[in-house]
Design a protein around this motif. Sequence first.
Motif, PDB file in Angstrom:
ATOM      1  N   SER A  78      -5.827 -17.279  35.376  1.00  0.00           N
ATOM      2  CA  SER A  78      -5.752 -15.948  34.763  1.00  0.00           C
ATOM      3  C   SER A  78      -5.954 -16.021  33.249  1.00  0.00           C
ATOM      4  CB  SER A  78      -4.407 -15.294  35.076  1.00  0.00           C
ATOM      5  OG  SER A  78      -3.353 -16.080  34.537  1.00  0.00           O
ATOM      6  N   VAL A  79      -5.607 -17.142  32.633  1.00  0.00           N
ATOM      7  CA  VAL A  79      -5.841 -17.307  31.196  1.00  0.00           C
ATOM      8  C   VAL A  79      -7.287 -17.729  30.967  1.00  0.00           C
ATOM      9  CG1 VAL A  79      -5.190 -18.614  29.142  1.00  0.00           C
ATOM     10  CG2 VAL A  79      -3.431 -17.867  30.728  1.00  0.00           C
ATOM     11  N   CYS A  80      -7.719 -18.792  31.660  1.00  0.00           N
ATOM     12  CA  CYS A  80      -9.086 -19.294  31.532  1.00  0.00           C
ATOM     13  C   CYS A  80      -9.307 -20.360  32.591  1.00  0.00           C
ATOM     14  CB  CYS A  80      -9.303 -19.881  30.133  1.00  0.00           C
ATOM     15  SG  CYS A  80     -11.012 -20.304  29.778  1.00  0.00           S
ATOM     16  N   LYS A  81     -10.534 -20.409  33.155  1.00  0.00           N
ATOM     17  CA  LYS A  81     -10.854 -21.470  34.108  1.00  0.00           C
ATOM     18  C   LYS A  81     -10.860 -22.810  33.377  1.00  0.00           C
ATOM     19  CE  LYS A  81     -13.894 -19.124  37.338  1.00  0.00           C
ATOM     20  NZ  LYS A  81     -15.292 -19.102  37.800  1.00  0.00           N
ATOM     21  N   LEU A  82     -10.506 -23.873  34.112  1.00  0.00           N
ATOM     22  CA  LEU A  82     -10.465 -25.194  33.487  1.00  0.00           C
ATOM     23  C   LEU A  82     -11.830 -25.626  32.971  1.00  0.00           C
ATOM     24  CD1 LEU A  82      -8.063 -27.233  35.802  1.00  0.00           C
ATOM     25  CD2 LEU A  82      -7.595 -26.277  33.567  1.00  0.00           C
ATOM     26  N   ALA A  83     -12.895 -25.241  33.654  1.00  0.00           N
ATOM     27  CA  ALA A  83     -14.243 -25.630  33.227  1.00  0.00           C
ATOM     28  C   ALA A  83     -14.636 -24.946  31.924  1.00  0.00           C
ATOM     29  CB  ALA A  83     -15.257 -25.299  34.314  1.00  0.00           C
ATOM     30  N   ASP A  84     -14.051 -23.775  31.619  1.00  0.00           N
ATOM     31  CA  ASP A  84     -14.388 -23.032  30.398  1.00  0.00           C
ATOM     32  C   ASP A  84     -13.379 -23.255  29.280  1.00  0.00           C
ATOM     33  OD1 ASP A  84     -16.657 -21.903  31.542  1.00  0.00           O
ATOM     34  OD2 ASP A  84     -15.505 -20.247  32.419  1.00  0.00           O
ATOM     35  N   ALA A  85     -12.249 -23.865  29.563  1.00  0.00           N
ATOM     36  CA  ALA A  85     -11.193 -24.039  28.565  1.00  0.00           C
ATOM     37  C   ALA A  85     -11.476 -25.249  27.691  1.00  0.00           C
ATOM     38  CB  ALA A  85      -9.844 -24.204  29.258  1.00  0.00           C
ATOM     39  N   ARG A  86     -11.177 -25.115  26.407  1.00  0.00           N
ATOM     40  CA  ARG A  86     -11.307 -26.208  25.442  1.00  0.00           C
ATOM     41  C   ARG A  86      -9.975 -26.338  24.709  1.00  0.00           C
ATOM     42  NH1 ARG A  86     -15.405 -26.077  28.091  1.00  0.00           N
ATOM     43  NH2 ARG A  86     -17.501 -26.431  27.357  1.00  0.00           N
ATOM     44  N   TRP A  87      -9.510 -27.595  24.613  1.00  0.00           N
ATOM     45  CA  TRP A  87      -8.266 -27.855  23.900  1.00  0.00           C
ATOM     46  C   TRP A  87      -8.386 -29.190  23.202  1.00  0.00           C
ATOM     47  CZ3 TRP A  87      -4.305 -31.583  24.676  1.00  0.00           C
ATOM     48  CH2 TRP A  87      -3.121 -31.318  23.987  1.00  0.00           C
ATOM     49  N   GLY A  88      -8.147 -29.247  21.925  1.00  0.00           N
ATOM     50  CA  GLY A  88      -8.255 -30.478  21.148  1.00  0.00           C
ATOM     51  C   GLY A  88      -9.634 -30.664  20.533  1.00  0.00           C
ATOM     52  N   VAL A  89     -10.692 -30.592  21.344  1.00  0.00           N
ATOM     53  CA  VAL A  89     -12.063 -30.717  20.856  1.00  0.00           C
ATOM     54  C   VAL A  89     -12.934 -29.704  21.592  1.00  0.00           C
ATOM     55  CG1 VAL A  89     -11.979 -33.152  20.150  1.00  0.00           C
ATOM     56  CG2 VAL A  89     -12.510 -32.577  22.498  1.00  0.00           C
ATOM     57  N   CYS A  90     -13.978 -29.249  20.941  1.00  0.00           N
ATOM     58  CA  CYS A  90     -14.848 -28.236  21.541  1.00  0.00           C
ATOM     59  C   CYS A  90     -15.852 -28.816  22.538  1.00  0.00           C
ATOM     60  CB  CYS A  90     -15.615 -27.485  20.448  1.00  0.00           C
ATOM     61  SG  CYS A  90     -14.575 -26.378  19.491  1.00  0.00           S
ATOM     62  N   TRP A  91     -16.217 -30.065  22.394  1.00  0.00           N
ATOM     63  CA  TRP A  91     -17.271 -30.640  23.218  1.00  0.00           C
ATOM     64  C   TRP A  91     -16.779 -31.128  24.575  1.00  0.00           C
ATOM     65  CZ3 TRP A  91     -16.266 -35.703  24.272  1.00  0.00           C
ATOM     66  CH2 TRP A  91     -15.423 -36.381  23.390  1.00  0.00           C
ATOM     67  N   LEU A  92     -15.492 -31.086  24.847  1.00  0.00           N
ATOM     68  CA  LEU A  92     -14.953 -31.582  26.110  1.00  0.00           C
ATOM     69  C   LEU A  92     -14.124 -30.485  26.772  1.00  0.00           C
ATOM     70  CD1 LEU A  92     -14.518 -34.077  27.957  1.00  0.00           C
ATOM     71  CD2 LEU A  92     -12.498 -34.584  26.595  1.00  0.00           C
ATOM     72  N   ASN A  93     -14.575 -30.061  27.980  1.00  0.00           N
ATOM     73  CA  ASN A  93     -13.797 -29.012  28.643  1.00  0.00           C
ATOM     74  C   ASN A  93     -12.507 -29.581  29.222  1.00  0.00           C
ATOM     75  OD1 ASN A  93     -14.371 -30.148  31.164  1.00  0.00           O
ATOM     76  ND2 ASN A  93     -16.036 -28.726  31.587  1.00  0.00           N
ATOM     77  N   PHE A  94     -11.581 -28.689  29.499  1.00  0.00           N
ATOM     78  CA  PHE A  94     -10.245 -29.102  29.924  1.00  0.00           C
ATOM     79  C   PHE A  94     -10.294 -29.823  31.263  1.00  0.00           C
ATOM     80  CE2 PHE A  94      -5.773 -28.671  30.893  1.00  0.00           C
ATOM     81  CZ  PHE A  94      -5.203 -28.803  29.641  1.00  0.00           C
ATOM     82  N   GLU A  95     -11.183 -29.418  32.132  1.00  0.00           N
ATOM     83  CA  GLU A  95     -11.302 -30.042  33.442  1.00  0.00           C
ATOM     84  C   GLU A  95     -11.713 -31.515  33.305  1.00  0.00           C
ATOM     85  OE1 GLU A  95     -13.148 -28.592  37.639  1.00  0.00           O
ATOM     86  OE2 GLU A  95     -14.417 -28.362  35.878  1.00  0.00           O
ATOM     87  N   ALA A  96     -12.711 -31.793  32.487  1.00  0.00           N
ATOM     88  CA  ALA A  96     -13.150 -33.170  32.255  1.00  0.00           C
ATOM     89  C   ALA A  96     -12.059 -33.980  31.559  1.00  0.00           C
ATOM     90  CB  ALA A  96     -14.425 -33.183  31.423  1.00  0.00           C
ATOM     91  N   LEU A  97     -11.326 -33.325  30.655  1.00  0.00           N
ATOM     92  CA  LEU A  97     -10.228 -33.995  29.958  1.00  0.00           C
ATOM     93  C   LEU A  97      -9.143 -34.421  30.947  1.00  0.00           C
ATOM     94  CD1 LEU A  97      -8.909 -34.760  27.207  1.00  0.00           C
ATOM     95  CD2 LEU A  97      -7.857 -32.499  27.242  1.00  0.00           C
ATOM     96  N   VAL A  98      -8.792 -33.522  31.864  1.00  0.00           N
ATOM     97  CA  VAL A  98      -7.764 -33.831  32.855  1.00  0.00           C
ATOM     98  C   VAL A  98      -8.233 -34.946  33.789  1.00  0.00           C
ATOM     99  CG1 VAL A  98      -6.552 -32.888  34.851  1.00  0.00           C
ATOM    100  CG2 VAL A  98      -6.679 -31.566  32.747  1.00  0.00           C
ATOM    101  N   ILE A  99      -9.485 -34.877  34.238  1.00  0.00           N
ATOM    102  CA  ILE A  99     -10.016 -35.912  35.131  1.00  0.00           C
ATOM    103  C   ILE A  99     -10.062 -37.263  34.419  1.00  0.00           C
ATOM    104  CG2 ILE A  99     -12.095 -36.673  36.344  1.00  0.00           C
ATOM    105  CD1 ILE A  99     -12.594 -33.695  36.987  1.00  0.00           C
ATOM    106  N   THR A 100     -10.536 -37.270  33.177  1.00  0.00           N
ATOM    107  CA  THR A 100     -10.629 -38.513  32.407  1.00  0.00           C
ATOM    108  C   THR A 100      -9.250 -39.131  32.192  1.00  0.00           C
ATOM    109  OG1 THR A 100     -12.583 -37.670  31.277  1.00  0.00           O
ATOM    110  CG2 THR A 100     -11.460 -39.537  30.256  1.00  0.00           C
TER     111      THR A 100
END
Length: 181
Positions: A78-100
């Motif tokens: 409801s806030v934002c999809k993980l694929a579209d969310a950015r936190w910490g850096v703009c070039w890495l989406n939240f989904e990739a950050l969590v997986i990494t």
Amino acid sequence: MASLSMKPPHTLTMLFAAFVLIVSIASFGECQTPTAPPPPCSSYSSCDTCVPHAKCLWCFATNNCTDYPVTWLFPPASVCKLADARWGVCWLNFEALVITLGVLGGVIVLAIVSCCCYCCCCKSSHSRLDREDEQYARRREESRQRSEERKTDRKARHDEIRRKYGLMGDPDHPYSKFENE
């Protein structure tokens, strides 16, 4: 000679420490200046200005900066999809950050577990080798003792045979003069 004060020296030390404490507390209160509260996340208009703040989350789907929902580990859809969310850096989406981070955490845990298992296995193999070496040394010592016993028995039998036939080296034996020459 008269002393500077009539009080014992440890009392003066305690008074001095109390004075320093009171002065430092009073000066600490005076030196603090009230800081302005940080601007809300919604005031940031770009990803580059939003993500450096840990409490803010940029959503590319809506192109806005929102407060990171601290009650949730992952921001809800409801806030934002993980694929579209950015936190910490703009070039890495939240989904990739969590997986990494999940993969890195798994690799680290796996490495620790494998190191522990390896150390336990090596320790048991070393103790097994030590036991085998000890058994080998014990068997070798037993074999040496048996060999010494056989040698002693053989020498006793030979000496008995020599005595029986008079070959023990008696000086009055008729053949003893030939043995000494």
